[in-house]
Scaffold this motif. Structure first.
Motif, PDB file in Angstrom:
ATOM      1  N   ASN A 284       0.415  -1.724  -0.004  1.00  0.00           N
ATOM      2  CA  ASN A 284      -0.237  -0.128   0.147  1.00  0.00           C
ATOM      3  C   ASN A 284       0.924   1.579  -0.336  1.00  0.00           C
ATOM      4  N   LYS A 285       1.841   1.498  -0.959  1.00  0.00           N
ATOM      5  CA  LYS A 285       2.720   2.689  -1.293  1.00  0.00           C
ATOM      6  C   LYS A 285       2.021   3.607  -1.255  1.00  0.00           C
ATOM      7  N   ALA A 286       1.020   3.500  -2.208  1.00  0.00           N
ATOM      8  CA  ALA A 286       0.038   5.345  -2.485  1.00  0.00           C
ATOM      9  C   ALA A 286       0.191   5.195  -1.924  1.00  0.00           C
ATOM     10  N   ARG A 287      -1.367   4.757  -0.411  1.00  0.00           N
ATOM     11  CA  ARG A 287      -2.004   4.935   0.001  1.00  0.00           C
ATOM     12  C   ARG A 287      -0.874   5.159   1.646  1.00  0.00           C
ATOM     13  N   LYS A 288      -0.102   4.777   2.372  1.00  0.00           N
ATOM     14  CA  LYS A 288       0.623   5.751   3.201  1.00  0.00           C
ATOM     15  C   LYS A 288       1.730   6.651   2.165  1.00  0.00           C
ATOM     16  N   PHE A 289       1.611   6.682   1.349  1.00  0.00           N
ATOM     17  CA  PHE A 289       2.606   8.598   0.375  1.00  0.00           C
ATOM     18  C   PHE A 289       1.358   9.546   0.543  1.00  0.00           C
ATOM     19  N   GLU A 290      -0.082   9.070  -0.205  1.00  0.00           N
ATOM     20  CA  GLU A 290      -0.908  10.046   0.534  1.00  0.00           C
ATOM     21  C   GLU A 290      -1.513  10.535   1.453  1.00  0.00           C
ATOM     22  N   ARG A 291      -1.321   9.986   2.675  1.00  0.00           N
ATOM     23  CA  ARG A 291      -1.519  10.057   3.755  1.00  0.00           C
ATOM     24  C   ARG A 291      -0.725  10.517   3.967  1.00  0.00           C
ATOM     25  N   ALA A 292       0.869   9.958   4.188  1.00  0.00           N
ATOM     26  CA  ALA A 292       2.383  11.023   5.170  1.00  0.00           C
ATOM     27  C   ALA A 292       2.366  12.751   4.237  1.00  0.00           C
ATOM     28  N   CYS A 293       2.110  12.566   3.016  1.00  0.00           N
ATOM     29  CA  CYS A 293       2.251  14.281   2.290  1.00  0.00           C
ATOM     30  C   CYS A 293       1.335  14.854   2.309  1.00  0.00           C
ATOM     31  N   SER A 294      -0.222  14.256   3.329  1.00  0.00           N
ATOM     32  CA  SER A 294      -0.778  15.624   3.013  1.00  0.00           C
ATOM     33  C   SER A 294      -1.410  16.224   4.550  1.00  0.00           C
ATOM     34  N   GLN A 295       0.027  15.848   5.786  1.00  0.00           N
ATOM     35  CA  GLN A 295       0.245  16.347   6.470  1.00  0.00           C
ATOM     36  C   GLN A 295       0.884  17.535   6.314  1.00  0.00           C
ATOM     37  N   TYR A 296       1.373  17.722   5.039  1.00  0.00           N
ATOM     38  CA  TYR A 296       2.360  19.031   5.393  1.00  0.00           C
ATOM     39  C   TYR A 296       1.906  19.826   4.314  1.00  0.00           C
ATOM     40  N   SER A 297       2.282  21.254   4.055  1.00  0.00           N
ATOM     41  CA  SER A 297       1.268  22.008   2.824  1.00  0.00           C
ATOM     42  C   SER A 297       2.877  22.941   1.612  1.00  0.00           C
ATOM     43  N   HIS A 298       3.838  22.464   1.844  1.00  0.00           N
ATOM     44  CA  HIS A 298       4.912  22.205   0.771  1.00  0.00           C
ATOM     45  C   HIS A 298       6.075  21.510   0.575  1.00  0.00           C
TER      46      HIS A 298
END
Length: 243
Positions: free
Chosen positions: A186-200
């Protein structure tokens, strides 16, 4: 036949005698019309222009003449007449020029600045006040009051976290090229969840390096293993360093 001809000629002569006289159009005043040849029209026009000019000047002077102290109509008319007489040709004047003498009700303006221009740049005037030695002493006194601040070394910047600029310049792999191994599901799901925490993306890259990246990627921020988290791109920093 001869009789008829004589009668026709006689009638033509009688009709010509009844015609009014036509002014001579062949003189030097040809084309100007009746009344222009003797100069009467030009003289009347000059007189009329002079009268209109005098009336305009009189009206302007009468409108701007201040009223006397008593304020009576007779005094106002007398003051206006005095001013008009002074401004008219042949009136009260000095050296042939028309002048208006100031009255108690119309005093001359006072000078705003009676001091004049400073003579600081006039060497003759200043030399009588102080000498060259005095000027040199004053310059030396002013220089003695100067405070010269010596330059100091800039303080070193304290590192508060990973330096993404230094990381961009130290690494040379292009974006998308896998350098580090990434194992997981589930690399894609983990990537979206982790990166959504940062605005830049810069903030995500700093957090990625602080958490052990690029060798470690517990949050799944670098699924392709190129060492750049959340689509962070080091190209602008590299171009700036190259000039």
């Amino acid at each position: 036949m001869i009789t008829r001809t004589l009668l026709a000629l006689t009638a033509g002569g009688l009709l010509a005698a009844c015609q009014p006289a036509i002014p001579d159009s062949g003189s030097i005043n040809s084309g100007r019309g009746v009344g222009f040849g003797d100069g009467t029209f030009e003289a009347e026009q000059r007189a009329r222009d002079a009268a209109l000019a005098n009336d305009s000047i009189d009206s302007a002077i009468a409108a701007t003449t201040p009223a006397p102290a008593d304020g009576s109509a007779e005094a106002t008319a007398a003051e206006t007449a005095r001013v008009l007489a002074a401004t008219r040709p042949g009136g009260a004047s000095t050296a042939g020029a028309a002048t208006i003498n100031a009255s108690p009700s119309n005093p001359p303006p006072t000078a705003v600045n009676a001091v004049g221009i400073s003579n600081e740049n006039n060497f003759d005037a200043v030399s009588g006040q102080r000498s060259i030695q005095d000027d040199a002493a004053r310059v030396a006194s002013n220089r003695a009051q100067y405070e010269v601040i010596q330059p100091e070394a800039l303080p070193e910047r304290t590192a508060s976290g990973p330096n993404i600029v230094a990381y961009a310049l130290q690494s040379n792999q292009p974006v998308g090229q896998q350098i580090y191994s990434r194992i997981g599901f589930n690399k894609a799901r983990k990537f979206e969840r982790a990166c959504s925490q940062y605005s830049h993306a810069d903030q995500a890259q700093i957090a990625f390096l602080a958490a052990g990246g690029p060798e470690k990627d517990r949050e799944g921020m670098d699924p392709d293993g190129d060492g750049f988290a959340c689509d962070w791109d080091p190209t602008p920093f590299r171009r700036a360093a190259q000039g």
